[in-house]
Motif scaffolding. Sequence first.
Motif, PDB file in Angstrom:
ATOM      1  N   HIS A  96       0.851  -1.180   0.000  1.00 29.51           N
ATOM      2  CA  HIS A  96       0.000   0.000   0.000  1.00 29.51           C
ATOM      3  C   HIS A  96       0.888   1.231   0.000  1.00 29.51           C
ATOM      4  O   HIS A  96       1.904   1.275   0.678  1.00 29.51           O
ATOM      5  N   HIS A  97       0.500   2.229  -0.766  1.00 28.05           N
ATOM      6  CA  HIS A  97       1.285   3.456  -0.792  1.00 28.05           C
ATOM      7  C   HIS A  97       0.652   4.482   0.132  1.00 28.05           C
ATOM      8  O   HIS A  97      -0.513   4.399   0.483  1.00 28.05           O
ATOM      9  N   SER A  98       1.433   5.462   0.526  1.00 26.18           N
ATOM     10  CA  SER A  98       0.950   6.490   1.434  1.00 26.18           C
ATOM     11  C   SER A  98       0.113   7.510   0.669  1.00 26.18           C
ATOM     12  O   SER A  98       0.018   7.485  -0.552  1.00 26.18           O
ATOM     13  N   ALA A  99      -0.457   8.436   1.384  1.00 26.81           N
ATOM     14  CA  ALA A  99      -1.287   9.476   0.782  1.00 26.81           C
ATOM     15  C   ALA A  99      -0.472  10.391  -0.123  1.00 26.81           C
ATOM     16  O   ALA A  99      -1.034  11.095  -0.952  1.00 26.81           O
ATOM     17  N   HIS A 100       0.843  10.397   0.014  1.00 21.90           N
ATOM     18  CA  HIS A 100       1.695  11.269  -0.785  1.00 21.90           C
ATOM     19  C   HIS A 100       2.193  10.578  -2.054  1.00 21.90           C
ATOM     20  O   HIS A 100       3.033  11.116  -2.752  1.00 21.90           O
ATOM     21  N   GLY A 101       1.696   9.389  -2.343  1.00 25.60           N
ATOM     22  CA  GLY A 101       2.116   8.683  -3.549  1.00 25.60           C
ATOM     23  C   GLY A 101       3.473   8.033  -3.442  1.00 25.60           C
ATOM     24  O   GLY A 101       4.077   7.704  -4.438  1.00 25.60           O
ATOM     25  N   ARG A 102       3.974   7.847  -2.259  1.00 26.42           N
ATOM     26  CA  ARG A 102       5.274   7.202  -2.055  1.00 26.42           C
ATOM     27  C   ARG A 102       5.057   5.747  -1.685  1.00 26.42           C
ATOM     28  O   ARG A 102       4.127   5.394  -0.982  1.00 26.42           O
ATOM     29  N   TRP A 103       5.976   4.909  -2.157  1.00 23.31           N
ATOM     30  CA  TRP A 103       5.916   3.481  -1.845  1.00 23.31           C
ATOM     31  C   TRP A 103       6.958   3.160  -0.790  1.00 23.31           C
ATOM     32  O   TRP A 103       8.077   3.657  -0.855  1.00 23.31           O
TER      33      TRP A 103
END
Length: 46
Positions: free
Chosen positions: A3-10
């Motif tokens: 799952h990625h964070s709300a900031h689009g980072r993996w």
Amino acid sequence: MRHHSAHGRWPAPEFPPGLEWLNVPRPLTLRELRGKVVLLDFWTYC
């Protein structure tokens, strides 16, 4: 599934088991390295 964070980072994957580690008494985990400056050396040791 990751799952990625709300900031689009993996999140970075954990290191695979069985890697050869240099200059440490045991393998490290990403949790232990969080918040630290880490230098990755991709030099090939032959």
